[in-house]
Design an enzyme around this catalytic site. Structure first.
Site, PDB file in Angstrom:
ATOM      1  N   THR A   6      36.855  48.025   2.603  1.00 45.71           N
ATOM      2  CA  THR A   6      36.633  46.808   3.336  1.00 45.71           C
ATOM      3  C   THR A   6      37.363  45.663   3.058  1.00 45.71           C
ATOM      4  O   THR A   6      38.195  45.543   1.985  1.00 45.71           O
ATOM      5  CB  THR A   6      35.212  46.500   2.712  1.00 45.71           C
ATOM      6  N   ASP A   7      37.387  44.588   4.024  1.00 49.71           N
ATOM      7  CA  ASP A   7      37.982  43.381   3.904  1.00 49.71           C
ATOM      8  C   ASP A   7      37.514  42.384   2.677  1.00 49.71           C
ATOM      9  O   ASP A   7      38.136  41.580   2.231  1.00 49.71           O
ATOM     10  CB  ASP A   7      38.048  42.554   5.019  1.00 49.71           C
ATOM     11  N   GLU A   8      36.176  42.776   2.148  1.00 52.82           N
ATOM     12  CA  GLU A   8      35.428  42.117   1.354  1.00 52.82           C
ATOM     13  C   GLU A   8      36.400  41.975  -0.159  1.00 52.82           C
ATOM     14  O   GLU A   8      36.068  41.208  -0.893  1.00 52.82           O
ATOM     15  CB  GLU A   8      34.104  42.501   1.135  1.00 52.82           C
TER      16      GLU A   8
ATOM     17  N   TYR B 111      29.044  44.856  -4.887  1.00 49.16           N
ATOM     18  CA  TYR B 111      29.840  45.454  -3.893  1.00 49.16           C
ATOM     19  C   TYR B 111      31.294  45.373  -3.715  1.00 49.16           C
ATOM     20  O   TYR B 111      31.871  46.551  -3.785  1.00 49.16           O
ATOM     21  CB  TYR B 111      29.025  45.275  -2.403  1.00 49.16           C
TER      22      TYR B 111
ATOM     23  N   LYS C  67      34.048  48.155  -4.673  1.00 47.22           N
ATOM     24  CA  LYS C  67      35.322  48.812  -3.591  1.00 47.22           C
ATOM     25  C   LYS C  67      36.619  48.500  -4.227  1.00 47.22           C
ATOM     26  O   LYS C  67      37.720  49.275  -3.788  1.00 47.22           O
ATOM     27  CB  LYS C  67      34.884  48.241  -2.376  1.00 47.22           C
TER      28      LYS C  67
END
Length: 338
Positions: free
Chosen positions: A133-135, A158, A162
């Site tokens: 994810t870009d998060e 989260y 990741k």
């Protein structure tokens, strides 16, 4: 080619399975634990295809992973199995650490053992694609884009889980030579998404005349990527990407959360002409902000565009309309999981 997809009964995973069966000549082995967000109904349209196989299993269970690798002998692995909802990670981070980090470690070790004994040709062609994810990059200010070289700065349990799994994948490539690839995608939307996420939640609440809750002032910005465009990118990265590389995947569709919901309300007003809840925008309600809520995400897709020839094909407005229509036409799907 045979592709093992972990988490293939989830939102993005099911889109990947559909893409492989409908748009390629490859076969797919879907390995999924079937947590609350996994739904085999999402795969009903392809489950009878002889190139599709479903195996119920947990990536944290090493013997089960080893068995599916041995039985099906995949040429590639696409790793999508993960806990993904930020709010759930805030309330219960342990599950995210277990699935996203420990599960990825177990998977990497099982795949390394499998890969080590392949013949030279199959070993050279094998790819392990970790979908992230870009998060993991944290939060942007008003300007700028996340590139593949942006430093990691995750702000939620989260995104931290990741980021940790990304680092494991990179380390297994550098230390053991395992041919891994990482991709970091922006916010996905589209059919078959579990209704805890923003867009399906707004659709179903609007149908029932319930409040449409938006965190804070609604000005947090995300880049929105239609899930079918993402599935196409992921298969391309798996089959044509370079081991050891990272690829950012985005929709080039930055919108504030408020803009997303307002646009969706306009679409629903047109689709539901007799609804007593029109105009649906009057249901918008601002609620207390999420702890540690990142202000803005936006990704630079130059690398995947130039190196692999991919770019999004669905505009945000068209994708949002298609998504709304899908939920209106598939009430049995979301009622069964409600």
């Amino acid at each position: 080619m045979k592709i093992l997809v972990t988490g293939g009964a989830g939102f993005i995973g099911s889109a990947v399975c559909h893409h492989i069966i409908r748009k390629t000549n490859d076969s797919v082995i879907n390995f999924d634990k079937l947590t609350y967000a996994g739904n085999t109904t999402s795969l009903a349209e392809i489950e009878s295809d002889p190139r599709y196989h479903f195996i119920h299993g947990d990536i944290c269970d090493q013997p089960s992973v080893a068995r599916v690798l041995s039985d099906f002998q995949p040429d590639h692995v696409m790793h999508l199995a993960a806990e993904t909802h930020v709010d759930r990670s805030i309330d219960g981070p342990a599950t995210f650490i277990q699935t996203n980090m420990v599960g990825t470690y177990v998977l990497l070790e099982a795949i390394r053992a499998y890969w080590n004994v392949l013949d030279h040709a199959r070993k050279s062609n094998f790819r392990f694609h970790h979908i992230s994810t870009d998060e993991v990059y944290g939060s942007l200010g008003r300007d700028g884009l996340f590139s593949e070289d942006t430093a990691y700065a995750p702000n939620s349990p989260y995104s931290a889980s990741k980021a940790g799994s990304d680092h494991l994948v990179r380390a297994w490539h550098r230390t053991y030579g395992l041919p891994t690839i990482i991709s970091n995608g922006s916010n996905n939307y589209g059919p078959r998404q579990f209704p805890e996420k923003l867009i399906p939640l707004m659709i179903l609440n609007a149908l029932n005349g319930k409040p449409l809750p938006i965190y804070g002032n609604g000005k947090n910005v995300r880049d929105w990527l239609f899930v079918e465009d993402h599935a196409r990118a992921l298969h391309l990265i798996t089959t044509q990407g370079v081991p050891g590389e990272k690829y950012n995947v985005g929709g080039n569709a930055e919108r504030t959360n408020l803009q997303v919901v307002q646009t969706l309300c306009g679409i629903l007003d047109e689709l539901l002409e007799t609804s007593p809840h029109r105009p649906h925008a009057r249901l918008i309600t601002f609620v207390a902000d999420r702890p540690g809520h990142d202000q803005r995400y936006a990704v630079d897709t130059t690398k995947i565009r130039h190196e692999l020839g991919w770019e999004p094909s669905v505009t945000f407005e068209d994708g949002l309309s298609r998504t709304a229509r899908w939920y209106l036409d598939h009430a049995s799907w979301w009622r069964d999981i409600g």
